[in-house]
Design an enzyme around this catalytic site. Structure first.
Site, mmCIF file in Angstrom:
data_model
loop_
_atom_site.group_PDB
_atom_site.id
_atom_site.type_symbol
_atom_site.label_atom_id
_atom_site.label_comp_id
_atom_site.label_asym_id
_atom_site.label_seq_id
_atom_site.Cartn_x
_atom_site.Cartn_y
_atom_site.Cartn_z
ATOM 1 N N ASP A 156 -1.520 -2.106 -4.056
ATOM 2 C CA ASP A 156 -2.927 -2.120 -3.662
ATOM 3 C C ASP A 156 -3.618 -0.800 -4.023
ATOM 4 O O ASP A 156 -2.961 0.235 -4.168
ATOM 5 C CB ASP A 156 -3.058 -2.312 -2.142
ATOM 6 C CG ASP A 156 -2.851 -3.765 -1.719
ATOM 7 O OD1 ASP A 156 -2.925 -4.670 -2.562
ATOM 8 O OD2 ASP A 156 -2.614 -3.981 -0.517
ATOM 9 N N LYS A 184 -13.652 -5.600 -6.247
ATOM 10 C CA LYS A 184 -14.866 -4.766 -6.210
ATOM 11 C C LYS A 184 -14.584 -3.440 -5.523
ATOM 12 O O LYS A 184 -15.107 -2.404 -5.907
ATOM 13 C CB LYS A 184 -15.986 -5.517 -5.490
ATOM 14 C CG LYS A 184 -16.544 -6.677 -6.299
ATOM 15 C CD LYS A 184 -17.795 -7.248 -5.675
ATOM 16 C CE LYS A 184 -18.240 -8.507 -6.412
ATOM 17 N NZ LYS A 184 -19.401 -9.152 -5.770
ATOM 18 N N GLY A 185 -13.756 -3.442 -4.470
ATOM 19 C CA GLY A 185 -13.458 -2.216 -3.729
ATOM 20 C C GLY A 185 -13.972 -2.319 -2.305
ATOM 21 O O GLY A 185 -15.087 -2.801 -2.080
ATOM 22 N N ARG A 226 -12.960 -6.387 6.438
ATOM 23 C CA ARG A 226 -13.503 -7.753 6.285
ATOM 24 C C ARG A 226 -14.834 -7.879 7.032
ATOM 25 O O ARG A 226 -15.764 -8.502 6.545
ATOM 26 C CB ARG A 226 -12.504 -8.805 6.812
ATOM 27 C CG ARG A 226 -11.138 -8.803 6.162
ATOM 28 C CD ARG A 226 -11.126 -9.202 4.699
ATOM 29 N NE ARG A 226 -11.547 -8.222 3.725
ATOM 30 C CZ ARG A 226 -10.796 -7.227 3.253
ATOM 31 N NH1 ARG A 226 -9.569 -7.034 3.662
ATOM 32 N NH2 ARG A 226 -11.278 -6.395 2.346
ATOM 33 N N LYS A 272 0.869 -1.186 0.000
ATOM 34 C CA LYS A 272 0.000 0.000 0.000
ATOM 35 C C LYS A 272 0.903 1.234 0.000
ATOM 36 O O LYS A 272 1.740 1.398 0.896
ATOM 37 C CB LYS A 272 -0.876 0.022 1.257
ATOM 38 C CG LYS A 272 -2.030 -0.945 1.177
ATOM 39 C CD LYS A 272 -2.991 -0.761 2.336
ATOM 40 C CE LYS A 272 -4.217 -1.631 2.149
ATOM 41 N NZ LYS A 272 -3.962 -3.044 1.823
ATOM 42 N N ARG A 326 -4.969 -6.307 -11.116
ATOM 43 C CA ARG A 326 -5.846 -7.045 -10.194
ATOM 44 C C ARG A 326 -7.160 -6.281 -10.112
ATOM 45 O O ARG A 326 -7.180 -5.098 -9.750
ATOM 46 C CB ARG A 326 -5.199 -7.099 -8.806
ATOM 47 C CG ARG A 326 -6.112 -7.695 -7.741
ATOM 48 C CD ARG A 326 -5.544 -7.514 -6.344
ATOM 49 N NE ARG A 326 -4.302 -8.230 -6.181
ATOM 50 C CZ ARG A 326 -3.412 -7.952 -5.220
ATOM 51 N NH1 ARG A 326 -3.615 -6.951 -4.378
ATOM 52 N NH2 ARG A 326 -2.311 -8.661 -5.124
HETATM 53 P P1 FDA Z 1 -18.611 -9.864 -2.234
HETATM 54 O O1 FDA Z 1 -18.089 -9.435 -0.906
HETATM 55 O O2 FDA Z 1 -19.513 -8.956 -2.994
HETATM 56 O O3 FDA Z 1 -19.287 -11.252 -2.028
HETATM 57 C C1 FDA Z 1 -19.967 -11.857 -3.110
HETATM 58 C C2 FDA Z 1 -20.230 -13.301 -2.834
HETATM 59 O O4 FDA Z 1 -19.005 -13.995 -2.617
HETATM 60 C C3 FDA Z 1 -21.028 -13.556 -1.583
HETATM 61 O O5 FDA Z 1 -22.398 -13.371 -1.812
HETATM 62 C C4 FDA Z 1 -20.656 -15.009 -1.336
HETATM 63 O O6 FDA Z 1 -21.331 -15.853 -2.231
HETATM 64 C C5 FDA Z 1 -19.194 -15.034 -1.679
HETATM 65 N N1 FDA Z 1 -18.393 -14.786 -0.493
HETATM 66 C C6 FDA Z 1 -17.787 -13.651 -0.135
HETATM 67 N N2 FDA Z 1 -17.159 -13.796 1.047
HETATM 68 C C7 FDA Z 1 -17.387 -15.047 1.438
HETATM 69 C C8 FDA Z 1 -17.021 -15.821 2.576
HETATM 70 N N3 FDA Z 1 -16.305 -15.294 3.579
HETATM 71 N N4 FDA Z 1 -17.431 -17.093 2.654
HETATM 72 C C9 FDA Z 1 -18.187 -17.629 1.682
HETATM 73 N N5 FDA Z 1 -18.566 -16.950 0.580
HETATM 74 C C10 FDA Z 1 -18.185 -15.692 0.462
HETATM 75 N N6 FDA Z 1 -10.046 -3.920 -2.068
HETATM 76 C C11 FDA Z 1 -9.551 -2.670 -2.254
HETATM 77 O O7 FDA Z 1 -10.292 -1.703 -2.119
HETATM 78 N N7 FDA Z 1 -8.237 -2.489 -2.594
HETATM 79 C C12 FDA Z 1 -7.394 -3.536 -2.793
HETATM 80 O O8 FDA Z 1 -6.212 -3.330 -3.104
HETATM 81 C C13 FDA Z 1 -7.906 -4.857 -2.617
HETATM 82 N N8 FDA Z 1 -7.099 -5.945 -2.788
HETATM 83 C C14 FDA Z 1 -7.681 -7.197 -2.788
HETATM 84 C C15 FDA Z 1 -6.908 -8.314 -3.142
HETATM 85 C C16 FDA Z 1 -7.496 -9.550 -3.237
HETATM 86 C C17 FDA Z 1 -6.658 -10.722 -3.641
HETATM 87 C C18 FDA Z 1 -8.888 -9.713 -2.964
HETATM 88 C C19 FDA Z 1 -9.557 -11.054 -3.074
HETATM 89 C C20 FDA Z 1 -9.637 -8.628 -2.578
HETATM 90 C C21 FDA Z 1 -9.045 -7.373 -2.472
HETATM 91 N N9 FDA Z 1 -9.790 -6.274 -2.073
HETATM 92 C C22 FDA Z 1 -9.246 -5.010 -2.242
HETATM 93 C C23 FDA Z 1 -11.121 -6.445 -1.429
HETATM 94 C C24 FDA Z 1 -12.255 -6.363 -2.423
HETATM 95 O O9 FDA Z 1 -12.380 -5.052 -2.910
HETATM 96 C C25 FDA Z 1 -13.591 -6.762 -1.789
HETATM 97 O O10 FDA Z 1 -13.880 -5.914 -0.711
HETATM 98 C C26 FDA Z 1 -13.636 -8.187 -1.295
HETATM 99 O O11 FDA Z 1 -12.916 -9.044 -2.123
HETATM 100 C C27 FDA Z 1 -15.076 -8.664 -1.249
HETATM 101 O O12 FDA Z 1 -15.641 -8.657 -2.540
HETATM 102 P P2 FDA Z 1 -15.938 -9.992 -3.370
HETATM 103 O O13 FDA Z 1 -15.659 -9.712 -4.807
HETATM 104 O O14 FDA Z 1 -15.142 -11.090 -2.812
HETATM 105 O O15 FDA Z 1 -17.453 -10.274 -3.263
#
Ligand code: FDA
Length: 324
Positions: free
Chosen positions: A150, A203-204, A305, A113, A200
């Protein structure tokens, strides 16, 4: 079941409360917080993080280690972060996976970061972060490890992308993160999907105003899918960072559509989230990288988280009540 559009109505409130020093103090001192933090954080020390990293590598997954810390307003602290990353990169460089062939990527990566490297210093932060990131790129190159920068809140996006662009002239493997919730991101994907780029897409995770960011789950998901298509159509290497089964499936479908091989993009998930799915994808021959945070400054990461998933928050509150 929670309706999809309202998947996390508490998210803005949790992220706002997280900035309060009183909330921070209450949460960091609550009995039981620590054991929950370890669900998402590999440990407080580099040694603990490397133990977890080795186990993940043995399971066929790749890793991106992150030394926790952000919004540093003290130059000495920013320098200490650089020293920690240098030590981490040197130790990663000693692992056999640093030198094993891994197709178009590296099995070992660190995430950084810029606000932890000095970007938020009251004056000249951008230049300090650039200089520190440059030092880390040189150390990473030496170690055989790659870096991804990041994405933080939207006020830093221009500065971060311009620092990454400048450094990529010398270190073309340097990756960046784009956040699909930002209205600007589809355009950024178009600009940054050229040959050799590593983006990468997530969603944010921050609390952003409507003027710059989509607010509803449906809009963010739709933006993610549009951005994914742009990256898959481009000539770079997309890194699909999402736990969402819909995004994971869309990446596979999109890769098939443009005839991308399984080594021409990768999936990424956070440590402690959907571990079984991570292992399943890796076993199926899909490139899967785990973002592995460690360190003592876990508060901001932990609160993001909790904010993104009601189940995490409920689990946390129940556990506090039980212990109380
Ligand atoms: P979302 O949170 O919308 O969840 C969608 C679906 O995924 C849920 O309905 C469920 O089905 C499944 N799911 C999610 N969590 C689950 C769990 N614990 N158990 C079971 N199922 C689950 N953000 C940022 O702002 N800056 C950054 O630099 C990064 N870097 C980053 C790196 C990596 C490798 C990842 C994976 C994520 C990030 N993020 C990030 C975080 C990202 O922006 C986001 O907040 C989280 O990944 C959550 O979004 P999702 O796309 O996972 O889906």
């Amino acid at each position: 079941m929670v309706p999809r559009a309202l998947a996390n109505p508490l998210r803005p409130a949790i992220l706002a409360a997280a900035r309060s020093p009183r909330v921070k103090s209450a949460i960091t001192h609550a009995p039981g917080t620590r054991s929950l933090v370890t669900r998402f954080v590999a440990g407080e020390t580099r040694a603990e993080a490397l133990t977890v990293a080795r186990a993940l590598l043995d399971s066929g997954r790749m890793v991106s280690l992150d030394h926790l810390g952000e919004d540093t307003t003290d130059l000495a602290q920013a320098r200490a972060t650089v020293d920690e990353y240098r030590g981490l990169l040197a130790e990663l460089g000693d692992l056999p996976q640093a030198h094993a062939p891994a197709g178009r990527t590296r099995r070992l990566e660190v995430s950084v970061k810029l606000s932890a490297l000095g970007q938020s210093l009251p004056s000249g932060g951008g230049a300090v972060a650039l200089e520190h990131a440059h030092q880390l790129c040189a150390a990473a190159q030496e170690a055989g490890v790659w870096i991804t920068v990041d994405a933080e809140d939207h006020t830093t996006t221009d500065s971060t992308l311009s620092i990454v662009t400048e450094l990529r002239a010398e270190y073309p493997w340097l990756g960046a993160v784009l956040q699909a919730y930002l209205r600007r991101t589809e355009g950024d994907c178009r600009n940054l999907s050229g040959t050799g780029s590593r983006i990468r897409l997530c969603k944010g995770a921050y609390r952003e105003p409507e003027s710059v960011a989509f607010q509803s789950r449906a809009e963010v998901d739709a933006s993610y899918l549009r951005c994914l298509e742009v990256l898959m159509d481009g000539r770079g290497y997309p890194m699909v960072a999402s736990h969402d089964p819909a995004m994971v499936a869309a990446a596979a479908a999109s890769a098939r559509r443009v005839a991308r091989g399984s080594d021409e993009y990768e999936h990424q998930m956070l440590y402690g989230i959907r571990d079984v799915e991570q292992a399943r994808l890796a076993d199926a021959g899909v490139q899967m990288r785990v973002y592995l945070p460690y360190g003592r400054q876990w508060y901001g990461y932990f609160m993001r988280r909790l904010a993104e998933r009601p189940a995490n928050l409920t689990f946390f509150l129940r556990s506090l009540a039980t212990r109380g």
